[in-house]
Design a protein around this motif. Structure first.
Motif, mmCIF file in Angstrom:
data_model
loop_
_atom_site.group_PDB
_atom_site.id
_atom_site.type_symbol
_atom_site.label_atom_id
_atom_site.label_comp_id
_atom_site.label_asym_id
_atom_site.label_seq_id
_atom_site.Cartn_x
_atom_site.Cartn_y
_atom_site.Cartn_z
ATOM 1 N N ALA A 54 4.237 -22.182 73.283
ATOM 2 C CA ALA A 54 3.269 -21.902 72.530
ATOM 3 C C ALA A 54 4.113 -21.889 70.975
ATOM 4 C CB ALA A 54 2.982 -20.332 72.632
ATOM 5 N N TYR A 55 3.968 -22.918 70.213
ATOM 6 C CA TYR A 55 4.585 -22.843 68.908
ATOM 7 C C TYR A 55 3.640 -22.217 68.002
ATOM 8 C CZ TYR A 55 6.896 -25.161 64.977
ATOM 9 O OH TYR A 55 7.719 -25.406 63.865
ATOM 10 N N MET A 56 4.149 -20.738 67.943
ATOM 11 C CA MET A 56 3.447 -20.124 66.846
ATOM 12 C C MET A 56 4.247 -18.794 66.685
ATOM 13 S SD MET A 56 0.633 -18.334 69.726
ATOM 14 C CE MET A 56 -0.065 -17.549 68.399
ATOM 15 N N GLU A 57 3.716 -17.988 65.684
ATOM 16 C CA GLU A 57 4.152 -16.440 65.362
ATOM 17 C C GLU A 57 3.247 -15.638 65.966
ATOM 18 O OE1 GLU A 57 4.985 -16.478 61.362
ATOM 19 O OE2 GLU A 57 6.685 -17.726 61.604
ATOM 20 N N PHE A 58 3.593 -14.353 66.656
ATOM 21 C CA PHE A 58 2.813 -13.489 66.985
ATOM 22 C C PHE A 58 3.261 -12.014 66.757
ATOM 23 C CE2 PHE A 58 0.770 -11.251 71.146
ATOM 24 C CZ PHE A 58 -0.354 -11.149 70.311
ATOM 25 N N ARG A 59 2.850 -10.948 66.144
ATOM 26 C CA ARG A 59 3.661 -9.990 65.927
ATOM 27 C C ARG A 59 2.556 -8.777 65.803
ATOM 28 N NH1 ARG A 59 3.319 -8.635 60.567
ATOM 29 N NH2 ARG A 59 2.933 -10.603 59.191
ATOM 30 N N PRO A 60 3.060 -7.720 65.886
ATOM 31 C CA PRO A 60 1.963 -6.355 65.654
ATOM 32 C C PRO A 60 2.087 -6.211 64.241
ATOM 33 C CG PRO A 60 4.227 -5.575 66.510
ATOM 34 C CD PRO A 60 4.120 -7.143 66.646
ATOM 35 N N LYS A 61 1.175 -5.760 63.615
ATOM 36 C CA LYS A 61 0.752 -5.520 62.210
ATOM 37 C C LYS A 61 1.728 -4.285 61.794
ATOM 38 C CE LYS A 61 -2.433 -6.074 58.651
ATOM 39 N NZ LYS A 61 -3.834 -6.135 58.142
ATOM 40 N N VAL A 62 1.877 -2.997 62.599
ATOM 41 C CA VAL A 62 2.703 -2.093 62.803
ATOM 42 C C VAL A 62 3.340 -2.006 64.043
ATOM 43 C CG1 VAL A 62 1.445 -0.864 61.093
ATOM 44 C CG2 VAL A 62 1.047 -0.376 63.360
ATOM 45 N N ALA A 63 4.723 -1.516 64.015
ATOM 46 C CA ALA A 63 5.491 -1.341 65.228
ATOM 47 C C ALA A 63 5.193 -0.107 65.954
ATOM 48 C CB ALA A 63 7.035 -1.343 64.865
ATOM 49 N N LYS A 64 4.682 0.936 65.403
ATOM 50 C CA LYS A 64 4.455 2.081 66.116
ATOM 51 C C LYS A 64 3.640 3.217 65.318
ATOM 52 C CE LYS A 64 9.088 3.230 68.143
ATOM 53 N NZ LYS A 64 9.991 4.152 68.370
ATOM 54 N N MET A 65 2.663 3.840 65.824
ATOM 55 C CA MET A 65 1.686 4.863 65.212
ATOM 56 C C MET A 65 1.698 6.132 66.324
ATOM 57 S SD MET A 65 -2.139 3.230 65.763
ATOM 58 C CE MET A 65 -2.108 2.145 64.253
ATOM 59 N N LYS A 66 1.418 6.993 65.123
ATOM 60 C CA LYS A 66 1.223 8.293 66.045
ATOM 61 C C LYS A 66 -0.232 8.708 66.150
ATOM 62 C CE LYS A 66 5.724 10.631 65.296
ATOM 63 N NZ LYS A 66 6.242 10.284 66.722
ATOM 64 N N ILE A 67 -0.685 9.095 67.340
ATOM 65 C CA ILE A 67 -2.152 9.372 67.196
ATOM 66 C C ILE A 67 -2.293 10.591 68.220
ATOM 67 C CG2 ILE A 67 -2.545 6.793 67.111
ATOM 68 C CD1 ILE A 67 -3.556 7.423 70.437
ATOM 69 N N ARG A 68 -3.453 10.988 68.226
ATOM 70 C CA ARG A 68 -3.687 12.173 69.217
ATOM 71 C C ARG A 68 -4.707 11.852 70.283
ATOM 72 N NH1 ARG A 68 -1.613 16.027 66.307
ATOM 73 N NH2 ARG A 68 -1.612 16.339 64.150
ATOM 74 N N PRO A 69 -4.266 12.230 71.495
ATOM 75 C CA PRO A 69 -5.290 11.749 72.623
ATOM 76 C C PRO A 69 -6.691 11.954 72.303
ATOM 77 C CG PRO A 69 -3.184 12.873 73.312
ATOM 78 C CD PRO A 69 -3.337 13.026 71.904
ATOM 79 N N GLY A 70 -7.610 11.130 72.498
ATOM 80 C CA GLY A 70 -9.031 11.220 72.262
ATOM 81 C C GLY A 70 -9.498 10.702 71.143
ATOM 82 N N GLN A 71 -8.466 10.111 70.092
ATOM 83 C CA GLN A 71 -8.743 9.791 68.904
ATOM 84 C C GLN A 71 -9.002 8.351 69.005
ATOM 85 O OE1 GLN A 71 -5.294 10.323 66.294
ATOM 86 N NE2 GLN A 71 -6.340 9.052 64.501
ATOM 87 N N TYR A 72 -10.102 7.797 68.447
ATOM 88 C CA TYR A 72 -10.259 6.211 68.530
ATOM 89 C C TYR A 72 -9.356 5.652 67.345
ATOM 90 C CZ TYR A 72 -14.108 6.395 71.666
ATOM 91 O OH TYR A 72 -14.670 6.227 73.039
ATOM 92 N N VAL A 73 -8.500 4.676 67.862
ATOM 93 C CA VAL A 73 -7.670 3.998 66.752
ATOM 94 C C VAL A 73 -7.920 2.387 66.826
ATOM 95 C CG1 VAL A 73 -5.338 3.944 66.247
ATOM 96 C CG2 VAL A 73 -6.190 5.995 67.394
ATOM 97 N N GLN A 74 -7.590 2.100 65.500
ATOM 98 C CA GLN A 74 -7.784 0.315 65.399
ATOM 99 C C GLN A 74 -6.419 0.130 64.801
ATOM 100 O OE1 GLN A 74 -7.950 -1.369 61.976
ATOM 101 N NE2 GLN A 74 -7.769 -3.261 63.186
#
Length: 131
Positions: free
Chosen positions: A21-41
């Protein structure tokens, strides 16, 4: 789902590409802190480095394995094949939540994706452009 305001979980994002696969693929952010039950994008960014379109699919993994039982994606680019035009870069969102009853000993969850190119789809695309 109720949000557990007393607890914070670190979610780490990892991206890799399958061979050929000749492409780049990466997360926009490496980590995030969330609370269980919280909907996140969050998003991953894919860039096709080819001069031709590519079709592929991202396969995901959640670690630790026990944490995967409590991790739920409600919308994800991994649910369908992705077509990227030559040189195209795309923001690919993921919507998720972690159940509030996540066991206390799990403090971090890793969501990883590997993007694989579908060579059979490439042949179909090439065939469809022939007269």
């Amino acid at each position: 789902a109720r949000i557990n305001e007393d607890r914070e979980i670190t979610v780490e994002f990892v991206a890799s590409i399958g061979k050929h696969a000749y492409m780049e693929f990466r997360p926009k952010v490496a980590k995030m802190k969330i609370r269980p039950g919280q909907y996140v994008q969050t998003s991953f960014i894919a860039t096709n480095l080819n001069r031709t379109p590519i079709t592929g699919r991202a396969i995901y993994n959640v670690a630790p394995a026990e944490g995967s039982l409590y991790f739920h994606k409600t919308e994800c680019f991994c649910f369908t094949e992705q077509l990227l035009k030559a040189g195209e870069s795309r923001d690919m969102p993921v919507y998720y939540f972690i159940q509030p009853d996540l066991p206390e000993h799990i403090k971090e969850i890793t969501l990883s994706y590997t993007f694989f190119q579908d060579d059979s789809a490439q042949l179909t695309q090439a065939d469809s452009t022939q007269p």
